[in-house]
Structures are given as structure tokens and as C-alpha cells.
Design a protein around this motif. Structure first.
Motif, PDB file in Angstrom:
ATOM      1  N   ILE A   1      58.449  30.744  40.802  1.00 12.30           N
ATOM      2  CA  ILE A   1      56.986  30.965  40.903  1.00 12.30           C
ATOM      3  C   ILE A   1      56.132  30.058  40.681  1.00 12.30           C
ATOM      4  O   ILE A   1      55.025  29.949  41.443  1.00 12.30           O
ATOM      5  N   ILE A   2      56.288  29.208  39.689  1.00 13.19           N
ATOM      6  CA  ILE A   2      55.102  28.122  39.266  1.00 13.19           C
ATOM      7  C   ILE A   2      55.461  27.306  40.320  1.00 13.19           C
ATOM      8  O   ILE A   2      54.476  26.731  40.751  1.00 13.19           O
ATOM      9  N   SER A   3      56.675  26.904  40.897  1.00 13.00           N
ATOM     10  CA  SER A   3      56.865  25.963  41.928  1.00 13.00           C
ATOM     11  C   SER A   3      55.864  26.445  43.305  1.00 13.00           C
ATOM     12  O   SER A   3      55.523  25.620  43.998  1.00 13.00           O
TER      13      SER A   3
ATOM     14  N   ALA B   1      49.608  29.704  37.082  1.00  9.93           N
ATOM     15  CA  ALA B   1      50.436  29.850  38.086  1.00  9.93           C
ATOM     16  C   ALA B   1      50.083  31.448  38.573  1.00  9.93           C
ATOM     17  O   ALA B   1      51.163  32.162  39.210  1.00  9.93           O
ATOM     18  N   THR B   2      48.966  31.918  38.413  1.00  9.88           N
ATOM     19  CA  THR B   2      48.696  33.357  38.988  1.00  9.88           C
ATOM     20  C   THR B   2      48.411  33.053  40.367  1.00  9.88           C
ATOM     21  O   THR B   2      48.311  32.260  41.019  1.00  9.88           O
ATOM     22  N   GLU B   3      48.660  34.403  41.014  1.00 11.67           N
ATOM     23  CA  GLU B   3      48.339  34.514  42.529  1.00 11.67           C
ATOM     24  C   GLU B   3      46.745  34.158  42.612  1.00 11.67           C
ATOM     25  O   GLU B   3      45.930  34.652  41.856  1.00 11.67           O
ATOM     26  N   LYS B   4      46.394  33.431  43.418  1.00 13.98           N
ATOM     27  CA  LYS B   4      44.919  32.919  43.778  1.00 13.98           C
ATOM     28  C   LYS B   4      44.210  34.020  44.515  1.00 13.98           C
ATOM     29  O   LYS B   4      44.509  34.446  45.569  1.00 13.98           O
ATOM     30  N   LEU B   5      42.864  34.267  43.933  1.00 13.62           N
ATOM     31  CA  LEU B   5      41.988  34.995  44.604  1.00 13.62           C
ATOM     32  C   LEU B   5      41.444  34.329  45.712  1.00 13.62           C
ATOM     33  O   LEU B   5      41.301  33.074  46.019  1.00 13.62           O
ATOM     34  N   VAL B   6      40.537  35.103  46.883  1.00 15.35           N
ATOM     35  CA  VAL B   6      39.898  34.525  47.892  1.00 15.35           C
ATOM     36  C   VAL B   6      38.914  33.145  47.593  1.00 15.35           C
ATOM     37  O   VAL B   6      39.067  31.949  48.105  1.00 15.35           O
TER      38      VAL B   6
ATOM     39  N   SER C   1      50.630  36.128  36.859  1.00 10.45           N
ATOM     40  CA  SER C   1      50.100  37.515  37.555  1.00 10.45           C
ATOM     41  C   SER C   1      51.094  38.818  37.085  1.00 10.45           C
ATOM     42  O   SER C   1      52.247  38.210  36.966  1.00 10.45           O
ATOM     43  N   SER C   2      50.506  39.876  37.215  1.00 18.43           N
ATOM     44  CA  SER C   2      51.409  41.190  36.685  1.00 18.43           C
ATOM     45  C   SER C   2      52.516  41.381  37.436  1.00 18.43           C
ATOM     46  O   SER C   2      53.432  42.443  36.813  1.00 18.43           O
ATOM     47  N   ASN C   3      52.736  40.679  38.666  1.00 15.93           N
ATOM     48  CA  ASN C   3      54.015  41.014  39.407  1.00 15.93           C
ATOM     49  C   ASN C   3      55.103  40.160  39.062  1.00 15.93           C
ATOM     50  O   ASN C   3      56.307  40.233  39.569  1.00 15.93           O
ATOM     51  N   VAL C   4      55.067  39.346  37.819  1.00 16.21           N
ATOM     52  CA  VAL C   4      56.104  38.523  37.701  1.00 16.21           C
ATOM     53  C   VAL C   4      56.766  38.902  36.182  1.00 16.21           C
ATOM     54  O   VAL C   4      56.284  39.272  35.351  1.00 16.21           O
ATOM     55  N   ASP C   5      58.297  38.797  36.552  1.00 18.16           N
ATOM     56  CA  ASP C   5      59.059  39.028  35.293  1.00 18.16           C
ATOM     57  C   ASP C   5      59.263  37.736  34.248  1.00 18.16           C
ATOM     58  O   ASP C   5      59.695  36.765  34.770  1.00 18.16           O
ATOM     59  N   ILE C   6      58.436  37.746  33.356  1.00 19.80           N
ATOM     60  CA  ILE C   6      58.396  36.535  32.435  1.00 19.80           C
ATOM     61  C   ILE C   6      59.705  36.291  31.600  1.00 19.80           C
ATOM     62  O   ILE C   6      59.856  35.203  30.937  1.00 19.80           O
TER      63      ILE C   6
ATOM     64  N   GLU D   1      41.699  39.502  37.409  1.00 18.06           N
ATOM     65  CA  GLU D   1      40.414  40.163  37.815  1.00 18.06           C
ATOM     66  C   GLU D   1      39.291  39.310  38.587  1.00 18.06           C
ATOM     67  O   GLU D   1      38.777  39.823  39.495  1.00 18.06           O
ATOM     68  N   TYR D   2      39.355  38.077  38.333  1.00 16.16           N
ATOM     69  CA  TYR D   2      38.483  37.231  38.856  1.00 16.16           C
ATOM     70  C   TYR D   2      38.794  35.577  38.916  1.00 16.16           C
ATOM     71  O   TYR D   2      39.665  35.260  37.994  1.00 16.16           O
TER      72      TYR D   2
END
Length: 634
Positions: A411-413, A449-454, A397-402, A369-370
């Protein structure tokens, strides 16, 4: 169905074809552990084993909880999803604001329902006290000595019961104790657990600490105790919640401690806090390495009681996967339900792979979220008892199958920037974690390894295209002092290089890493992982276990500076540590493995055991990694 004592659980397992009875004589010294280790490392955990001929009157049950299927039977649920939903609903209703009259009335109903699952004291004697021995002899129990370098026989799958001398708070925790004589054992307490607080209270009063150790009973007790929730949720209240029925408790015969009515075996006694400690161990540890010898409290046994049909349960600790790892795996359902409905609602999933023992490596999926959300979450997780033993935390992030570890590594790479997405903290750790710089306190590594925000995009660097053939050619340089290397992961698009070195030649991982980083230049991967020369680099799961057990991130996760700036590659040093090379001033443990004599004995009797096709000993592949002839590396 309800399981009143282990015998009923054994019948359930047998009826479903999930248990094997072994009638051939098997020695509790080494042989039971060796056989169980072979079975438990089969796909899906093999079957439960009941050893009926062990030279004592009690049969021994092992691997009872060593699969997801058997854990679900113990908990009386059909799927892990069912268990997760049940726990989610419980914590959701506890945390929900009560605004309307309807909500408040519903809370009253919920409270009544919760009260219906609270444990109840029962007068008289319980089934656990059908036989009472006031002249107790621990040698009457089939106590296992599991591994060649164990310091003595030890009781593993047991529950330690203590009570506060100042209030009604009780503690039920998993414990392990070494048997020294017929009525003396050594008991080690984790300093961050509730039992240690009770000990401190009794010590201030100058009084003996009454203790009860229970074995067996309802198959869910071990699971509930594994959660380490005694500080805020009674284990038997939790058991009642999970089983939808009250747990009956009875007072001990010689101690004022309540124990489960249906336990199989109860060992009563006390600790005198004024007495000197006793030196005990080493033992095969949960991590798969030996827990080295240490001081323990003297536990004097005053009484042993048991059921007429008692079964002695035992858990074999060793290189994962083991039965204990499945207990930890299912405990994640409860931890998830608690966290996301109370303090960390952003958590969606948590997964600790079986290959890394005792949550040393965990992966968390969050609804981000932030900026900095992953750092906030990591610090919160490391602050709870159930995650104290975690050393490496990967957050996505929530779109990853852990659960898809290869996809996760890709994804990490892609999303992980070593220089900006690495955080190393420090906090309490398990007392038996051998790699900590200081006992009980160690480093914690976050890989974001989350998707980075702006706001975080300024940290993004250009993706590096790595030429595997060029790397292989450069790594062949003898001046790098590499024993071996593997570009297997790089060839799959995973930005990690595995290398091994021979530290018996006095090589330092930092010095080799410095040369290696400069050699690779623009072909630098995001991770370089170091292991000892005996470790096979083609077995990635084994490398992951070995490294996660051998690191303290404050010492072993670092960057190499090139021209005054850190190179964008995280070095992870998973090698053994020594004083001469690494300034490590404690002994370093060996890997847990059977000896050749035990392996040969079990091989010879395998056909008579009724266990099906011959299984090779897992220890065969581990013995080459052991150094010297003791629990510590020589």
C-alpha cells in the motif's frame, strides 16, 4: 481471579502451564538474562520463568508478562478486544455531553462507580511490610547484572513513587536504578515525566525528596505505570478501574509516601537535591542498544520491607522481542481508547510492531476527512507523552489491515509519493535514544500513505515500473562502494532497496546515496535504506529494528538533488554515526548481547534447567555486529 502479590500470579500461570520453575542454581550475573532472552524470543513469547535458586532468599521471576496471553491473565480479561471495549466505554462516558436529565443521572451513577475504584489508605502495616529492615542492604536482593558491558547490577521492573510537596498529586512511574552499595543507588529521571516536576519542587524548597520504590504486588501495576499517565490519571485509580476493585495503600515506614498494600518488596529512601550527581551505567536499554553511562541522582536507602513470601520480579531489556515489548503492546489498547474518545476521534487503530522497540515505528489507521489530515494527526500524536519515543509514523486509510505488514508495504509503495507525502518534524524524545542529534530532542518522520483526496491529486506522480534485474546489474558497479545490496523487497513489488556500506573505510551514506540515485535513474525505488556491512539484509525484521533505532530523521532521512531538483526517493540512513564522518559528537552504543563465556555456561547446564529442547542463544547472531569490547562502538 485477583492476584494478591506475585505468588498468586505465579500459581495462576503454573496452573495454566505458562510458567517453568528452575531449581538448578542460576547466577543473577548474566545467566538469568541469557536464559530469559532465549525463552522470550520463542514464538508467542515462550513461558514465564521462576528462578528458585539464585544465591539469595528471594526467587526471581522473569518473562511474566512476555506474551499476550499472560498479559490478559494479569488484566483479568479474555481478549484484547474485551480490554479495548472496556477502555473505550470508560472514555466514551467521560467525554459524552450530558444533555438530558437521564444522561445527568447516569453520570451520577458512573461517578459513583468510578469512586468505588479509587485507592483507599489503610492504617497499620500492609502485607508488603511483614518484614522490615531498618538497616537496609540492597545486596540482600537478587539484583541482576544482565549484560557483559553493564556498569553494575541494576533493578529494572520497579515502580518509582513520588508525591508533590505542594498538593496531593502523586506520581508512579517505571524506573531503573543502579546499585552502588548496601544503601546507595543511582536513579535517573526522564525530564518530561511527573516525578521530575516533583523533584524540581522539592529542590526549590531545599528539602530532601522522599521516594518509595516498589517491586511486585498485583500483576497489573507494571502495566498501569507503563502508560505514563500520572500527570492526569492516578495509576492506582486506573488499576482499580481495570480490576474493578479498590487498591489498598499503606504509608511507608520511613517516608511519607503511600505504597500498595500487597507489593512484594518496598525500598524507601530519599534524594538530596543539593548533592552532586553520581556517574552510572551503562546498561542494556529498551531499544536493544546500550544506554550509555550518564549522571544519576544519589538515592539513599533508609528501609527495605517485603512480604514473607516475596518474589523479586525482573525485566530483561535487549533486542526485541522482549517482555517489555508486550507491556507496550497491550498499553496501545488504553492509548487508543483515550485518543479516539477524546482528542483524536478519527483514529481507528494503532500498531507498533514488536520488531521495533519502544514505539520507534508505529502505524496508524484513520478515517480520513480532509486534505492534510495525516499531518495534523502526526503532530498531535507526537505531542503526547506515550508517543515521545516514536520516530517513524506511517498513517494509512481505514481500508488497510495494519497488522499485515507485507500488504501494508505494498500500500505504501502504491500511495506514498516521497516528494509530497513526507514530513519531518522535531520534538522531545527518550533521554536514552542514542541517535538523537541532541540528547532528548530528535526528529520525527511521517509517511503519509493515505488515500489521496481530490485536493491532493495534483501531488500524484506516475507509478514507476522497476526492473529488478536491471537494478541488480547496475548495483554491481564497484564505483558505488556498496558492501552488499538486497532487491528482495523490490521483487515482491515493495518499492524499497536495502544496501549496506563499510563505514570503517570512511564512506559517507550521503555520498554513496548521491552516486546510487544517479546510477539508478528511472529505476529509482521510493526508499533506499542504508545499514552497516555487518547487518544481514535478508532479515527484514532485523533491518527494520536496526534502522528505526539508529536514525534521527532530521539528519538521516533526506533526498538527493539531481539537476537542481530532489529525486523522488527517500534515503534513510540507518548506519552507525561517528564524528569523523557524520559530525556526531557523542559515543555510539553497541548492540546488547551476551558474551561467549556466558553462552557456553548456559549451554552446558541447559539440560538441568528443565526448559525442554535446546535453544540457541539469540546473541550468537548479534555478536558479529558489535564493535570493540565495551558498551560503546570502538
Amino acid at each position: 481471579m485477583a492476584h494478591n502479590g506475585l505468588n498468586e500470579f505465579v500459581k495462576t500461570l503454573e496452573n495454566k502451564g505458562l510458567l517453568i520453575r528452575i531449581k538448578e542454581f542460576v547466577d543473577p550475573t548474566y545467566e538469568i538474562a541469557e536464559i530469559t532472552d532465549r525463552i522470550s524470543k520463542q514464538k508467542d513469547g515462550g513461558k514465564a520463568l521462576l528462578f528458585e535458586n539464585v544465591g539469595k532468599k528471594f526467587p526471581v521471576l522473569t518473562n511474566a508478562f512476555g506474551s499476550i496471553e499472560r498479559m490478559l491473565l494479569a488484566l483479568e480479561v479474555k481478549t484484547l478486544s474485551d480490554l479495548s471495549k472496556e477502555i473505550d466505554d470508560y472514555f466514551y462516558w467521560l467525554a459524552l455531553p450530558r444533555r438530558s436529565l437521564f444522561d445527568k443521572l447516569r453520570l451520577v451513577v458512573e461517578k459513583r462507580s468510578l469512586n468505588s475504584w479509587q485507592p483507599i489508605p489503610v492504617s497499620g502495616r500492609g502485607e508488603c511490610q511483614q518484614r522490615v529492615h531498618l538497616d537496609p542492604d540492597l545486596d540482600s536482593l537478587p539484583v541482576l547484572k544482565s549484560w557483559p558491558f553493564d556498569g553494575g547490577p541494576s533493578i529494572s521492573n520497579s515502580l518509582l513513587h513520588t508525591a508533590s510537596p505542594t498538593n496531593s498529586m502523586r506520581s508512579i512511574e517505571i524506573c531503573k536504578m543502579q546499585v552502588f552499595s548496601k544503601n546507595l543507588a543511582g536513579l535517573k529521571l526522564q525530564t518530561h515525566n511527573t516525578a521530575a516536576k516533583h523533584f524540581a519542587d522539592y529542590k526549590k524548597l531545599g528539602e530532601h525528596i522522599p521516594i518509595a520504590i516498589t517491586l511486585g504486588g498485583d500483576s497489573v501495576y507494571s502495566y498501569a505505570a507503563k502508560l505514563s499517565l500520572s500527570s492526569f490519571l492516578d495509576v492506582y485509580s486506573l488499576t482499580g478501574l481495570l480490576k474493578r476493585r479498590k487498591v489498598k495503600l499503606v504509608k511507608g515506614i520511613t517516608v511519607d509516601i503511600e505504597v500498595p498494600y500487597d507489593a512484594d518488596i518496598v525500598i524507601e529512601g530519599y534524594i538530596d537535591p543539593q548533592e552532586d550527581l553520581i556517574w552510572g551505567g551503562p546498561f542494556g536499554g529498551q531499544s536493544g542498544f546500550y544506554a550509555l553511562a550518564d549522571w544519576s541522582y544519589k538515592f539513599y536507602v533508609t528501609c527495605i520491607t517485603h512480604r514473607r513470601d516475596a518474589i523479586y520480579p525482573a525485566i530483561i531489556f535487549g533486542v526485541p522481542p522482549t517482555e517489555d515489548d508486550y507491556l507496550l503492546k497491550v498499553s496501545e489498547c488504553f492509548l487508543m481508547g483515550f485518543l479516539k474518545n477524546t482528542i483524536l476521534p478519527e483514529i481507528e487503530e494503532l500498531h507498533s510492531p514488536l520488531m521495533t522497540a519502544n514505539k520507534s515505528l508505529s502505524i496508524v489507521k484513520i478515517k480520513k476527512e480532509y486534505p492534510g489530515h495525516a499531518n495534523k494527526l502526526a503532530n498531535a500524536l507526537w505531542g503526547i507523552n506515550q508517543m515521545l519515543s516514536n520516530k517513524v509514523l506511517v498513517i494509512v486509510s481505514s481500508n488497510v489491515d495494519i497488522y499485515d505488514l507485507k500488504a501494508l508495504a505494498l500500500i505504501i509503495s502504491t500511495l506514498y509519493n516521497p516528494l509530497y507525502d513526507t514530513f519531518i518534524g522535531k520534538g522531545p524524545n527518550d533521554l536514552d535514544d542514542h541517535a538523537c542529534v541532541k540528547v532528548g530532542v530528535g526528529g520525527k518522520l511521517l509517511i503519509d500513505a493515505t488515500e489521496k483526496l481530490v485536493e491532493e491529486l495534483v501531488n500524484k506522480t506516475a507509478e514507476r515500473s522497476i526492473d529488478v534485474e536491471t537494478i541488480a546489474e547496475r548495483l554491481g558497479d564497484k564505483d558505488l562502494h556498496l558492501f552488499a545490496f538486497s532487491a528482495k523487497l523490490l521483487a515482491q513489488g515493495i518499492s524499497a532497496l536495502m544496501v549496506s556500506i563499510d563505514k570503517t573505510k570512511g564512506l559517507s551514506s550521503r555520498i554513496v546515496a548521491s552516486s546510487l540515485v544517479r546510477k539508478l535513474e528511472e529505476d529509482l525505488p521510493k526508499f533506499i535504506v542504508f545499514v552497516d556491512k555487518e547487518v544481514r539484509l535478508d532479515d527484514v525484521s532485523f533491518v527494520a529494528w536496526y534502522v528505526s533505532g539508529n536514525i534521527d530523521p532530521t539528519r538521516d532521512c533526506f533526498f538527493i538533488e539531481v539537476e537542481g531538483k530532489p529525486a523522488p526517493c527517500l534515503i534513510i540512513d540507518g548506519t552507525r554515526k561517528s564524528f569523523s564522518i557524520d559530525s556526531f559528537n557523542r559515543d555510539w552504543p553497541n548492540i546488547v548481547a551476551s558474551n561467549a563465556e556466558t553462552i557456553t555456561k548456559v549451554n552446558a547446564k541447559w539440560e538441568r534447567l528443565g526448559l525442554g529442547d535446546f535453544l540457541e542463544s539469540p546473541s550468537v547472531s548479534f555478536t558479529g555486529i558489535q564493535y570493540g569490547n565495551s558498551a560503546s562502538v570502538k
